[in-house]
Design an enzyme around this catalytic site. Sequence first.
Site, PDB file in Angstrom:
ATOM      1  N   LYS A 154       0.818  -1.210   0.000  1.00 55.08           N
ATOM      2  CA  LYS A 154       0.000   0.000   0.000  1.00 55.08           C
ATOM      3  C   LYS A 154       0.858   1.269   0.000  1.00 55.08           C
ATOM      4  O   LYS A 154       0.636   2.183  -0.784  1.00 55.08           O
ATOM      5  CB  LYS A 154      -0.925  -0.023   1.220  1.00 55.08           C
ATOM      6  N   ILE A 155       1.843   1.316   0.903  1.00 54.81           N
ATOM      7  CA  ILE A 155       2.654   2.531   1.023  1.00 54.81           C
ATOM      8  C   ILE A 155       3.612   2.651  -0.163  1.00 54.81           C
ATOM      9  O   ILE A 155       3.736   3.724  -0.777  1.00 54.81           O
ATOM     10  CB  ILE A 155       3.429   2.535   2.364  1.00 54.81           C
ATOM     11  N   CYS A 202       8.938  -2.461   2.925  1.00 58.65           N
ATOM     12  CA  CYS A 202       8.542  -3.855   3.183  1.00 58.65           C
ATOM     13  C   CYS A 202       8.535  -4.087   4.698  1.00 58.65           C
ATOM     14  O   CYS A 202       9.114  -3.304   5.451  1.00 58.65           O
ATOM     15  CB  CYS A 202       9.490  -4.820   2.476  1.00 58.65           C
ATOM     16  N   PRO A 203       7.891  -5.148   5.153  1.00 64.69           N
ATOM     17  CA  PRO A 203       7.851  -5.392   6.603  1.00 64.69           C
ATOM     18  C   PRO A 203       9.179  -5.925   7.124  1.00 64.69           C
ATOM     19  O   PRO A 203       9.994  -6.435   6.346  1.00 64.69           O
ATOM     20  CB  PRO A 203       6.754  -6.451   6.746  1.00 64.69           C
ATOM     21  N   THR A 229      11.420   4.514   6.029  1.00 62.20           N
ATOM     22  CA  THR A 229      10.252   4.874   6.855  1.00 62.20           C
ATOM     23  C   THR A 229       9.518   3.595   7.251  1.00 62.20           C
ATOM     24  O   THR A 229       8.361   3.641   7.636  1.00 62.20           O
ATOM     25  CB  THR A 229       9.270   5.790   6.088  1.00 62.20           C
ATOM     26  N   SER A 230      10.196   2.445   7.134  1.00 64.10           N
ATOM     27  CA  SER A 230       9.488   1.189   7.380  1.00 64.10           C
ATOM     28  C   SER A 230       9.752   0.648   8.783  1.00 64.10           C
ATOM     29  O   SER A 230       8.954   0.859   9.693  1.00 64.10           O
ATOM     30  CB  SER A 230       9.859   0.180   6.301  1.00 64.10           C
ATOM     31  N   ARG A 231      10.879  -0.018   8.969  1.00 60.86           N
ATOM     32  CA  ARG A 231      11.273  -0.486  10.304  1.00 60.86           C
ATOM     33  C   ARG A 231      12.793  -0.400  10.400  1.00 60.86           C
ATOM     34  O   ARG A 231      13.503  -0.760   9.464  1.00 60.86           O
ATOM     35  CB  ARG A 231      10.831  -1.934  10.555  1.00 60.86           C
ATOM     36  N   ASP A 255      13.225   7.505   9.435  1.00 61.41           N
ATOM     37  CA  ASP A 255      12.122   7.751  10.376  1.00 61.41           C
ATOM     38  C   ASP A 255      12.101   6.661  11.434  1.00 61.41           C
ATOM     39  O   ASP A 255      11.341   6.749  12.399  1.00 61.41           O
ATOM     40  CB  ASP A 255      10.780   7.777   9.624  1.00 61.41           C
ATOM     41  N   GLU A 260      15.331   2.004  18.416  1.00 57.53           N
ATOM     42  CA  GLU A 260      14.533   3.195  18.734  1.00 57.53           C
ATOM     43  C   GLU A 260      13.681   3.040  19.989  1.00 57.53           C
ATOM     44  O   GLU A 260      13.282   4.038  20.594  1.00 57.53           O
ATOM     45  CB  GLU A 260      13.613   3.543  17.558  1.00 57.53           C
ATOM     46  N   HIS A 292      10.012   8.305  14.226  1.00 53.17           N
ATOM     47  CA  HIS A 292       8.892   7.413  13.883  1.00 53.17           C
ATOM     48  C   HIS A 292       7.574   8.205  13.813  1.00 53.17           C
ATOM     49  O   HIS A 292       6.591   7.841  14.440  1.00 53.17           O
ATOM     50  CB  HIS A 292       8.784   6.261  14.886  1.00 53.17           C
TER      51      HIS A 292
HETATM   52  P1  NAI Z   1       1.873  -3.870   2.858  1.00 60.30           P
HETATM   53  O1  NAI Z   1       1.667  -5.160   3.536  1.00 60.30           O
HETATM   54  O2  NAI Z   1       0.746  -3.265   2.083  1.00 60.30           O
HETATM   55  O3  NAI Z   1       3.122  -3.994   1.864  1.00 60.30           O
HETATM   56  C1  NAI Z   1       4.320  -4.627   2.203  1.00 60.30           C
HETATM   57  C2  NAI Z   1       4.948  -5.152   0.921  1.00 60.30           C
HETATM   58  O4  NAI Z   1       6.205  -5.747   1.266  1.00 60.30           O
HETATM   59  C3  NAI Z   1       4.092  -6.242   0.252  1.00 60.30           C
HETATM   60  O5  NAI Z   1       3.939  -5.961  -1.138  1.00 60.30           O
HETATM   61  C4  NAI Z   1       4.896  -7.512   0.485  1.00 60.30           C
HETATM   62  O6  NAI Z   1       4.750  -8.453  -0.579  1.00 60.30           O
HETATM   63  C5  NAI Z   1       6.309  -6.951   0.534  1.00 60.30           C
HETATM   64  N1  NAI Z   1       7.262  -7.872   1.141  1.00 60.30           N
HETATM   65  C6  NAI Z   1       7.034  -8.820   2.072  1.00 60.30           C
HETATM   66  N2  NAI Z   1       8.178  -9.503   2.337  1.00 60.30           N
HETATM   67  C7  NAI Z   1       9.131  -8.948   1.536  1.00 60.30           C
HETATM   68  C8  NAI Z   1      10.504  -9.216   1.349  1.00 60.30           C
HETATM   69  N3  NAI Z   1      11.111 -10.196   2.000  1.00 60.30           N
HETATM   70  N4  NAI Z   1      11.173  -8.460   0.463  1.00 60.30           N
HETATM   71  C9  NAI Z   1      10.557  -7.471  -0.252  1.00 60.30           C
HETATM   72  N5  NAI Z   1       9.250  -7.170  -0.105  1.00 60.30           N
HETATM   73  C10 NAI Z   1       8.551  -7.910   0.775  1.00 60.30           C
HETATM   74  O7  NAI Z   1       2.396  -2.873   3.980  1.00 60.30           O
HETATM   75  P2  NAI Z   1       2.366  -1.281   3.979  1.00 60.30           P
HETATM   76  O8  NAI Z   1       1.098  -0.793   4.579  1.00 60.30           O
HETATM   77  O9  NAI Z   1       2.755  -0.779   2.642  1.00 60.30           O
HETATM   78  O10 NAI Z   1       3.516  -0.971   5.049  1.00 60.30           O
HETATM   79  C11 NAI Z   1       4.865  -1.248   4.773  1.00 60.30           C
HETATM   80  C12 NAI Z   1       5.662  -1.109   6.061  1.00 60.30           C
HETATM   81  O11 NAI Z   1       5.682   0.259   6.457  1.00 60.30           O
HETATM   82  C13 NAI Z   1       5.069  -1.843   7.264  1.00 60.30           C
HETATM   83  O12 NAI Z   1       5.511  -3.183   7.318  1.00 60.30           O
HETATM   84  C14 NAI Z   1       5.574  -1.046   8.438  1.00 60.30           C
HETATM   85  O13 NAI Z   1       6.742  -1.656   8.919  1.00 60.30           O
HETATM   86  C15 NAI Z   1       5.931   0.308   7.850  1.00 60.30           C
HETATM   87  N6  NAI Z   1       5.144   1.398   8.437  1.00 60.30           N
HETATM   88  C16 NAI Z   1       5.807   2.449   9.016  1.00 60.30           C
HETATM   89  C17 NAI Z   1       5.115   3.486   9.581  1.00 60.30           C
HETATM   90  C18 NAI Z   1       5.798   4.682  10.181  1.00 60.30           C
HETATM   91  O14 NAI Z   1       5.159   5.477  10.890  1.00 60.30           O
HETATM   92  N7  NAI Z   1       7.095   4.890   9.950  1.00 60.30           N
HETATM   93  C19 NAI Z   1       3.639   3.470   9.626  1.00 60.30           C
HETATM   94  C20 NAI Z   1       3.039   2.359   8.927  1.00 60.30           C
HETATM   95  C21 NAI Z   1       3.777   1.344   8.382  1.00 60.30           C
END
Ligand code: NAI
Length: 345
Positions: A154-155, A202-203, A229-231, A255, A260, A292
Amino acid sequence: MIQVAFYDTKEYDKPSFEQYGSQHGVQFRFLETKLNEDTVELARGCDAVCVFVNDTVNAAVIERLHEYGVKLIALRSAGYNNVDVRAAFGKVHVVHVPAYSPYAVAEHAIALLLTSVRRTHKAYNRTRDFNFSLSGLTGFDLHGKTVGVIGTGKIGRIFIDICRGFGMHVIAYDRFPAQDGGIEYVSLDELFARSDIISLHCPLTEETRHMIDADAIGKMKRGVVIVNTSRGGLVDAEALLEGIKARRVGAACLDVYEEEADVFFEDRSGHILNDDLLSRLISMPNVIVTSHQAFLTAEALDNIAETTVGNILSYFERDGICDNELCYRCGNIERCRKDRKERCF
Ligand code: NAI
Protein backbone atom coordinates in the site's frame (compact mmCIF):
# COMPACT_ATOMS: atom_id res chain seq x y z
CA MET A 1 -18.11 -2.65 28.76
CA ILE A 2 -15.13 -4.28 27.06
CA GLN A 3 -12.02 -3.46 29.12
CA VAL A 4 -8.81 -2.78 27.21
CA ALA A 5 -5.35 -2.09 28.69
CA PHE A 6 -3.86 0.56 26.39
CA TYR A 7 -0.07 0.46 26.65
CA ASP A 8 2.46 3.17 25.73
CA THR A 9 -0.19 5.91 25.65
CA LYS A 10 0.75 9.27 24.14
CA GLU A 11 -1.33 12.43 24.49
CA TYR A 12 -2.21 12.35 20.79
CA ASP A 13 -3.73 8.84 21.15
CA LYS A 14 -6.37 9.67 23.72
CA PRO A 15 -8.97 11.94 22.01
CA SER A 16 -9.77 9.63 19.09
CA PHE A 17 -9.68 6.40 21.14
CA GLU A 18 -11.86 7.94 23.87
CA GLN A 19 -14.34 9.13 21.27
CA TYR A 20 -14.71 5.84 19.37
CA GLY A 21 -14.45 3.77 22.58
CA SER A 22 -17.24 5.62 24.40
CA GLN A 23 -19.49 5.41 21.32
CA HIS A 24 -19.18 1.61 21.20
CA GLY A 25 -18.86 0.40 24.80
CA VAL A 26 -15.08 -0.07 24.83
CA GLN A 27 -13.28 1.28 27.89
CA PHE A 28 -9.59 1.98 27.51
CA ARG A 29 -7.32 1.87 30.56
CA PHE A 30 -4.60 4.29 29.41
CA LEU A 31 -1.13 3.30 30.64
CA GLU A 32 2.02 5.28 29.97
CA THR A 33 4.30 2.29 30.32
CA LYS A 34 5.19 -0.03 27.47
CA LEU A 35 4.07 -3.65 27.56
CA ASN A 36 6.80 -6.11 28.52
CA GLU A 37 7.32 -8.94 31.00
CA ASP A 38 7.46 -6.47 33.92
CA THR A 39 4.29 -4.58 33.03
CA VAL A 40 2.04 -7.32 31.66
CA GLU A 41 0.51 -7.65 35.15
CA LEU A 42 -1.34 -4.37 34.51
CA ALA A 43 -3.49 -6.18 31.95
CA ARG A 44 -5.06 -8.40 34.63
CA GLY A 45 -8.84 -8.18 34.50
CA CYS A 46 -8.86 -6.78 30.97
CA ASP A 47 -10.43 -8.45 27.95
CA ALA A 48 -7.84 -7.13 25.52
CA VAL A 49 -4.61 -5.18 25.28
CA CYS A 50 -3.95 -2.43 22.76
CA VAL A 51 -0.27 -2.09 21.82
CA PHE A 52 2.00 -0.02 19.60
CA VAL A 53 5.25 -0.61 17.73
CA ASN A 54 7.67 -0.60 20.67
CA ASP A 55 5.68 -2.77 23.05
CA THR A 56 7.28 -6.19 23.56
CA VAL A 57 4.78 -8.95 22.86
CA ASN A 58 7.05 -11.99 23.01
CA ALA A 59 6.18 -15.59 23.94
CA ALA A 60 6.59 -14.95 27.69
CA VAL A 61 4.26 -11.92 27.61
CA ILE A 62 1.71 -13.84 25.52
CA GLU A 63 1.80 -16.71 28.00
CA ARG A 64 0.98 -14.32 30.85
CA LEU A 65 -1.81 -12.61 28.87
CA HIS A 66 -3.29 -16.04 28.19
CA GLU A 67 -3.05 -16.91 31.88
CA TYR A 68 -4.91 -13.67 32.79
CA GLY A 69 -7.69 -14.53 30.33
CA VAL A 70 -6.85 -11.72 27.89
CA LYS A 71 -8.44 -12.75 24.60
CA LEU A 72 -7.16 -10.21 22.12
CA ILE A 73 -3.99 -8.28 21.26
CA ALA A 74 -5.07 -5.25 19.23
CA LEU A 75 -2.14 -3.62 17.48
CA ARG A 76 -2.76 0.03 16.65
CA SER A 77 -0.14 -0.20 13.90
CA ALA A 78 0.31 -1.93 10.56
CA GLY A 79 3.69 -3.51 11.34
CA TYR A 80 3.59 -6.47 13.75
CA ASN A 81 7.24 -7.49 14.01
CA ASN A 82 7.14 -6.84 17.78
CA VAL A 83 4.49 -9.57 18.29
CA ASP A 84 5.41 -13.25 18.31
CA VAL A 85 2.40 -14.18 16.22
CA ARG A 86 3.48 -17.81 16.10
CA ALA A 87 3.51 -18.01 19.90
CA ALA A 88 0.11 -16.30 20.05
CA PHE A 89 -1.53 -18.84 17.74
CA GLY A 90 -3.94 -21.01 19.70
CA LYS A 91 -3.78 -18.71 22.76
CA VAL A 92 -4.53 -15.06 22.11
CA HIS A 93 -5.92 -13.61 18.88
CA VAL A 94 -3.95 -10.80 17.22
CA VAL A 95 -5.45 -8.02 15.10
CA HIS A 96 -3.77 -5.04 13.47
CA VAL A 97 -4.63 -1.93 11.43
CA PRO A 98 -3.45 -2.87 7.95
CA ALA A 99 -4.03 0.56 6.44
CA TYR A 100 -4.84 3.80 8.17
CA SER A 101 -3.24 6.31 5.93
CA PRO A 102 -0.63 4.92 3.60
CA TYR A 103 -0.49 8.47 2.23
CA ALA A 104 0.82 9.73 5.58
CA VAL A 105 3.86 7.42 5.42
CA ALA A 106 4.55 7.79 1.69
CA GLU A 107 4.29 11.58 1.92
CA HIS A 108 6.63 11.64 4.91
CA ALA A 109 9.18 9.58 2.97
CA ILE A 110 8.99 12.17 0.19
CA ALA A 111 9.24 15.03 2.72
CA LEU A 112 12.45 13.52 4.10
CA LEU A 113 13.84 12.92 0.63
CA LEU A 114 13.14 16.47 -0.57
CA THR A 115 14.49 17.95 2.64
CA SER A 116 17.65 15.94 2.27
CA VAL A 117 18.37 16.59 -1.40
CA ARG A 118 17.46 20.32 -1.26
CA ARG A 119 18.95 20.94 2.21
CA THR A 120 15.83 22.81 3.36
CA HIS A 121 16.52 21.86 7.00
CA LYS A 122 19.84 23.69 6.79
CA ALA A 123 18.35 26.68 4.96
CA TYR A 124 15.60 26.98 7.59
CA ASN A 125 18.14 27.17 10.40
CA ARG A 126 20.32 29.62 8.50
CA THR A 127 17.64 32.15 7.61
CA ARG A 128 16.32 32.15 11.19
CA ASP A 129 19.79 33.38 12.09
CA PHE A 130 19.75 35.94 9.23
CA ASN A 131 22.40 33.90 7.45
CA PHE A 132 21.41 34.13 3.79
CA SER A 133 24.45 32.38 2.34
CA LEU A 134 23.79 29.58 -0.15
CA SER A 135 27.17 28.01 0.37
CA GLY A 136 26.94 24.23 0.75
CA LEU A 137 23.24 24.11 -0.14
CA THR A 138 23.59 22.72 -3.68
CA GLY A 139 21.11 19.89 -4.15
CA PHE A 140 20.14 17.75 -7.12
CA ASP A 141 17.03 17.31 -9.28
CA LEU A 142 14.84 14.32 -8.52
CA HIS A 143 13.57 14.49 -12.09
CA GLY A 144 15.27 11.84 -14.20
CA LYS A 145 16.76 9.96 -11.23
CA THR A 146 16.16 6.26 -10.67
CA VAL A 147 14.42 5.33 -7.44
CA GLY A 148 14.46 1.72 -6.20
CA VAL A 149 11.42 0.85 -4.10
CA ILE A 150 11.64 -2.24 -1.89
CA GLY A 151 8.12 -3.43 -1.03
CA THR A 152 5.28 -2.46 -3.36
CA GLY A 153 2.34 -2.79 -0.99
CA LYS A 154 0.00 0.00 0.00
CA ILE A 155 2.65 2.53 1.02
CA GLY A 156 5.23 1.56 -1.60
CA ARG A 157 2.72 2.03 -4.42
CA ILE A 158 1.69 5.49 -3.27
CA PHE A 159 5.36 6.40 -2.93
CA ILE A 160 5.87 5.15 -6.52
CA ASP A 161 2.99 7.30 -7.81
CA ILE A 162 4.44 10.40 -6.16
CA CYS A 163 7.92 9.65 -7.54
CA ARG A 164 6.48 9.27 -11.03
CA GLY A 165 4.89 12.69 -10.61
CA PHE A 166 8.38 14.07 -10.10
CA GLY A 167 9.50 12.47 -13.37
CA MET A 168 11.63 9.82 -11.67
CA HIS A 169 12.26 6.40 -13.15
CA VAL A 170 10.94 3.72 -10.78
CA ILE A 171 12.27 0.18 -10.37
CA ALA A 172 11.12 -2.14 -7.60
CA TYR A 173 11.75 -5.33 -5.71
CA ASP A 174 9.08 -7.29 -3.85
CA ARG A 175 9.12 -10.85 -2.59
CA PHE A 176 5.57 -11.12 -3.93
CA PRO A 177 5.45 -8.85 -7.01
CA ALA A 178 2.06 -7.36 -7.88
CA GLN A 179 0.43 -9.17 -10.78
CA ASP A 180 -1.40 -6.18 -12.22
CA GLY A 181 1.62 -4.88 -14.14
CA GLY A 182 2.82 -1.32 -14.42
CA ILE A 183 5.84 -1.75 -12.16
CA GLU A 184 9.31 -2.70 -13.41
CA TYR A 185 10.44 -5.42 -10.99
CA VAL A 186 14.14 -6.25 -10.81
CA SER A 187 16.28 -8.42 -8.53
CA LEU A 188 17.51 -6.90 -5.29
CA ASP A 189 21.07 -6.77 -6.61
CA GLU A 190 19.99 -4.98 -9.76
CA LEU A 191 17.98 -2.52 -7.70
CA PHE A 192 21.04 -1.82 -5.56
CA ALA A 193 23.23 -1.32 -8.63
CA ARG A 194 20.88 0.99 -10.57
CA SER A 195 19.19 3.18 -7.95
CA ASP A 196 20.13 6.76 -7.12
CA ILE A 197 17.63 6.63 -4.28
CA ILE A 198 16.43 3.54 -2.38
CA SER A 199 13.25 3.64 -0.29
CA LEU A 200 12.19 0.80 2.00
CA HIS A 201 8.51 -0.16 2.27
CA CYS A 202 8.54 -3.85 3.18
CA PRO A 203 7.85 -5.39 6.60
CA LEU A 204 10.55 -6.42 9.06
CA THR A 205 10.79 -10.22 9.10
CA GLU A 206 13.59 -12.70 9.76
CA GLU A 207 14.24 -12.57 6.04
CA THR A 208 14.36 -8.78 5.70
CA ARG A 209 16.33 -8.02 8.88
CA HIS A 210 19.48 -6.12 7.85
CA MET A 211 18.65 -6.39 4.16
CA ILE A 212 20.64 -3.15 3.95
CA ASP A 213 23.98 -4.28 5.35
CA ALA A 214 27.64 -3.71 4.40
CA ASP A 215 27.38 -6.18 1.54
CA ALA A 216 24.28 -4.48 0.11
CA ILE A 217 25.79 -1.01 0.50
CA GLY A 218 28.86 -2.26 -1.35
CA LYS A 219 26.62 -3.07 -4.34
CA MET A 220 24.98 0.38 -4.42
CA LYS A 221 25.88 3.42 -6.52
CA ARG A 222 28.29 5.80 -4.85
CA GLY A 223 26.25 8.68 -3.40
CA VAL A 224 23.01 6.69 -3.06
CA VAL A 225 20.30 8.19 -0.84
CA ILE A 226 18.66 5.65 1.50
CA VAL A 227 15.18 6.38 2.86
CA ASN A 228 13.77 4.19 5.61
CA THR A 229 10.25 4.87 6.86
CA SER A 230 9.49 1.19 7.38
CA ARG A 231 11.27 -0.49 10.30
CA GLY A 232 14.71 0.22 11.76
CA GLY A 233 15.78 -3.42 11.70
CA LEU A 234 15.79 -3.45 7.90
CA VAL A 235 19.02 -1.44 8.02
CA ASP A 236 22.23 -2.44 9.79
CA ALA A 237 22.83 0.99 11.32
CA GLU A 238 26.53 0.36 11.93
CA ALA A 239 27.05 -0.58 8.28
CA LEU A 240 25.09 2.52 7.28
CA LEU A 241 27.34 4.74 9.39
CA GLU A 242 30.44 3.13 7.85
CA GLY A 243 28.96 3.65 4.37
CA ILE A 244 28.40 7.33 5.15
CA LYS A 245 31.91 7.76 6.57
CA ALA A 246 33.37 6.07 3.47
CA ARG A 247 31.32 8.52 1.28
CA ARG A 248 29.58 5.57 -0.37
CA VAL A 249 26.16 6.56 0.99
CA GLY A 250 25.35 10.13 -0.05
CA ALA A 251 22.54 10.68 2.45
CA ALA A 252 20.21 8.79 4.78
CA CYS A 253 16.65 9.71 5.73
CA LEU A 254 15.52 7.69 8.72
CA ASP A 255 12.12 7.75 10.38
CA VAL A 256 12.93 4.49 12.14
CA TYR A 257 16.00 3.12 13.86
CA GLU A 258 16.85 -0.38 15.01
CA GLU A 259 17.28 0.56 18.68
CA GLU A 260 14.53 3.19 18.73
CA ALA A 261 12.40 1.54 21.42
CA ASP A 262 14.03 3.29 24.39
CA VAL A 263 14.60 6.63 22.70
CA PHE A 264 11.98 7.55 20.12
CA PHE A 265 8.62 9.11 21.07
CA GLU A 266 10.14 10.65 24.25
CA ASP A 267 11.64 14.08 25.03
CA ARG A 268 15.30 13.28 25.70
CA SER A 269 16.53 16.87 25.45
CA GLY A 270 18.64 17.65 28.49
CA HIS A 271 19.64 14.00 28.84
CA ILE A 272 22.86 12.34 27.77
CA LEU A 273 22.10 9.98 24.92
CA ASN A 274 23.67 6.63 25.66
CA ASP A 275 23.32 5.35 22.11
CA ASP A 276 26.63 6.35 20.49
CA LEU A 277 25.61 5.02 17.11
CA LEU A 278 22.43 7.12 16.99
CA SER A 279 24.35 10.19 18.24
CA ARG A 280 26.95 9.73 15.52
CA LEU A 281 24.31 9.28 12.82
CA ILE A 282 22.42 12.40 13.96
CA SER A 283 25.68 14.37 13.96
CA MET A 284 26.23 13.65 10.24
CA PRO A 285 25.34 16.57 7.95
CA ASN A 286 23.75 14.22 5.42
CA VAL A 287 21.54 12.26 7.83
CA ILE A 288 18.01 13.30 8.77
CA VAL A 289 16.30 11.48 11.62
CA THR A 290 12.65 11.82 12.55
CA SER A 291 11.22 9.98 15.51
CA HIS A 292 8.89 7.41 13.88
CA GLN A 293 6.43 10.13 12.96
CA ALA A 294 5.58 9.11 9.40
CA PHE A 295 2.14 7.86 10.50
CA LEU A 296 1.32 10.99 12.50
CA THR A 297 -1.41 12.84 10.64
CA ALA A 298 -4.90 13.75 11.86
CA GLU A 299 -6.43 11.45 9.24
CA ALA A 300 -4.26 8.51 10.24
CA LEU A 301 -4.94 8.89 13.99
CA ASP A 302 -8.67 8.94 13.37
CA ASN A 303 -8.50 5.86 11.12
CA ILE A 304 -6.31 3.98 13.60
CA ALA A 305 -8.79 4.53 16.45
CA GLU A 306 -11.84 3.72 14.33
CA THR A 307 -10.31 0.51 12.91
CA THR A 308 -8.93 -0.64 16.26
CA VAL A 309 -12.30 -0.22 17.96
CA GLY A 310 -13.89 -2.01 14.98
CA ASN A 311 -11.41 -4.88 15.34
CA ILE A 312 -12.17 -5.19 19.05
CA LEU A 313 -15.94 -5.19 18.44
CA SER A 314 -15.72 -7.76 15.67
CA TYR A 315 -13.95 -10.10 18.06
CA PHE A 316 -16.12 -9.60 21.14
CA GLU A 317 -19.52 -8.64 19.79
CA ARG A 318 -19.85 -9.99 16.30
CA ASP A 319 -18.92 -13.42 15.02
CA GLY A 320 -15.26 -13.19 16.00
CA ILE A 321 -14.11 -13.23 12.40
CA CYS A 322 -11.98 -10.19 11.78
CA ASP A 323 -10.45 -9.39 8.39
CA ASN A 324 -7.57 -7.75 10.19
CA GLU A 325 -6.57 -10.84 12.17
CA LEU A 326 -2.98 -12.10 11.94
CA CYS A 327 -2.53 -15.80 12.42
CA TYR A 328 -0.48 -18.82 11.47
CA ARG A 329 -3.32 -21.14 10.55
CA CYS A 330 -2.66 -20.62 6.85
CA GLY A 331 1.04 -21.28 7.39
CA ASN A 332 2.17 -17.99 5.89
CA ILE A 333 1.00 -14.81 7.46
CA GLU A 334 1.87 -12.65 4.45
CA ARG A 335 -0.33 -14.76 2.16
CA CYS A 336 -3.20 -15.43 4.55
CA ARG A 337 -6.41 -14.92 2.58
CA LYS A 338 -9.05 -14.64 5.30
CA ASP A 339 -11.70 -16.23 3.09
CA ARG A 340 -12.87 -18.71 5.71
CA LYS A 341 -16.12 -18.46 7.61
CA GLU A 342 -14.82 -19.29 11.09
CA ARG A 343 -12.29 -18.07 13.62
CA CYS A 344 -8.61 -18.87 13.10
CA PHE A 345 -8.72 -21.01 16.28
P1 NAI B 1 1.87 -3.87 2.86
O1 NAI B 1 1.67 -5.16 3.54
O2 NAI B 1 0.75 -3.27 2.08
O3 NAI B 1 3.12 -3.99 1.86
C1 NAI B 1 4.32 -4.63 2.20
C2 NAI B 1 4.95 -5.15 0.92
O4 NAI B 1 6.20 -5.75 1.27
C3 NAI B 1 4.09 -6.24 0.25
O5 NAI B 1 3.94 -5.96 -1.14
C4 NAI B 1 4.90 -7.51 0.48
O6 NAI B 1 4.75 -8.45 -0.58
C5 NAI B 1 6.31 -6.95 0.53
N1 NAI B 1 7.26 -7.87 1.14
C6 NAI B 1 7.03 -8.82 2.07
N2 NAI B 1 8.18 -9.50 2.34
C7 NAI B 1 9.13 -8.95 1.54
C8 NAI B 1 10.50 -9.22 1.35
N3 NAI B 1 11.11 -10.20 2.00
N4 NAI B 1 11.17 -8.46 0.46
C9 NAI B 1 10.56 -7.47 -0.25
N5 NAI B 1 9.25 -7.17 -0.10
C10 NAI B 1 8.55 -7.91 0.77
O7 NAI B 1 2.40 -2.87 3.98
P2 NAI B 1 2.37 -1.28 3.98
O8 NAI B 1 1.10 -0.79 4.58
O9 NAI B 1 2.76 -0.78 2.64
O10 NAI B 1 3.52 -0.97 5.05
C11 NAI B 1 4.87 -1.25 4.77
C12 NAI B 1 5.66 -1.11 6.06
O11 NAI B 1 5.68 0.26 6.46
C13 NAI B 1 5.07 -1.84 7.26
O12 NAI B 1 5.51 -3.18 7.32
C14 NAI B 1 5.57 -1.05 8.44
O13 NAI B 1 6.74 -1.66 8.92
C15 NAI B 1 5.93 0.31 7.85
N6 NAI B 1 5.14 1.40 8.44
C16 NAI B 1 5.81 2.45 9.02
C17 NAI B 1 5.11 3.49 9.58
C18 NAI B 1 5.80 4.68 10.18
O14 NAI B 1 5.16 5.48 10.89
N7 NAI B 1 7.09 4.89 9.95
C19 NAI B 1 3.64 3.47 9.63
C20 NAI B 1 3.04 2.36 8.93
C21 NAI B 1 3.78 1.34 8.38
